[in-house]
Design an enzyme around this catalytic site. Sequence first.
Site, mmCIF file in Angstrom:
data_model
loop_
_atom_site.group_PDB
_atom_site.id
_atom_site.type_symbol
_atom_site.label_atom_id
_atom_site.label_comp_id
_atom_site.label_asym_id
_atom_site.label_seq_id
_atom_site.Cartn_x
_atom_site.Cartn_y
_atom_site.Cartn_z
ATOM 1 N N ARG A 228 0.828 -1.209 0.000
ATOM 2 C CA ARG A 228 0.000 0.000 0.000
ATOM 3 C C ARG A 228 0.863 1.261 0.000
ATOM 4 O O ARG A 228 1.957 1.266 0.554
ATOM 5 C CB ARG A 228 -0.892 0.042 1.258
ATOM 6 C CG ARG A 228 -1.976 -0.965 1.269
ATOM 7 C CD ARG A 228 -2.655 -0.956 2.631
ATOM 8 N NE ARG A 228 -3.558 -2.071 2.729
ATOM 9 C CZ ARG A 228 -4.866 -1.968 2.524
ATOM 10 N NH1 ARG A 228 -5.414 -0.812 2.274
ATOM 11 N NH2 ARG A 228 -5.629 -3.035 2.601
ATOM 12 N N ALA B 251 -3.528 -2.970 6.163
ATOM 13 C CA ALA B 251 -4.920 -2.826 6.584
ATOM 14 C C ALA B 251 -5.717 -4.011 6.052
ATOM 15 O O ALA B 251 -6.934 -3.968 5.969
ATOM 16 C CB ALA B 251 -5.521 -1.511 6.107
ATOM 17 N N SER B 252 -4.986 -5.055 5.656
ATOM 18 C CA SER B 252 -5.577 -6.321 5.269
ATOM 19 C C SER B 252 -6.600 -6.159 4.152
ATOM 20 O O SER B 252 -6.280 -5.685 3.074
ATOM 21 C CB SER B 252 -6.162 -6.996 6.509
ATOM 22 O OG SER B 252 -6.500 -8.317 6.252
ATOM 23 N N HIS B 253 -7.829 -6.511 4.423
ATOM 24 C CA HIS B 253 -8.890 -6.533 3.410
ATOM 25 C C HIS B 253 -9.563 -5.174 3.207
ATOM 26 O O HIS B 253 -10.439 -5.040 2.372
ATOM 27 C CB HIS B 253 -9.953 -7.547 3.822
ATOM 28 C CG HIS B 253 -10.598 -7.186 5.128
ATOM 29 N ND1 HIS B 253 -9.973 -7.447 6.337
ATOM 30 C CD2 HIS B 253 -11.752 -6.551 5.411
ATOM 31 C CE1 HIS B 253 -10.759 -6.992 7.309
ATOM 32 N NE2 HIS B 253 -11.833 -6.450 6.784
#
Length: 144
Positions: free
Chosen positions: A61, A112-114
């Site tokens: 990200r 922030a994963s999903h």
Amino acid sequence: MTTPRQLTTQDIAAIFKRDDIRGLWPDQFNAETAFLAGQAMAARLAQRHSAPRVAVGHDARTGSFELMLSFCRGLAAGGAGARSLGLVSSEQVYFVCGKYRQEFQGGAMITASHNPKQYNGVKFIHAGAAPFDADDLAFMLNLM
């Protein structure tokens, strides 16, 4: 780097979720909050280990590398050692914490994963690949 802003207690409390820290990047979760989270994790691990070492990874990200650097500076300021694993998946950080539990007393994954791309955060892991629990996160929140 993002420009730091004055954080309130409410700002910090808003990024604490059930299992991790997550927030909008850079408004809620930024270099300042990453630094504070690193310090708080170091303090939590120091309750169980002398001079804890933490394996730290980050995802792809925007902002994750910057956040990882700030988080590692926070760990160092809190008395913990940090080793960057670089761009890795969460599973790889859990693997390192499980397999090398004598070398690393904790792990952290900047992700922030999903969640949508405008979010970022941190997952916290103990040696043995056990995630931080509600007590660990409450301790950290009180320090931040």
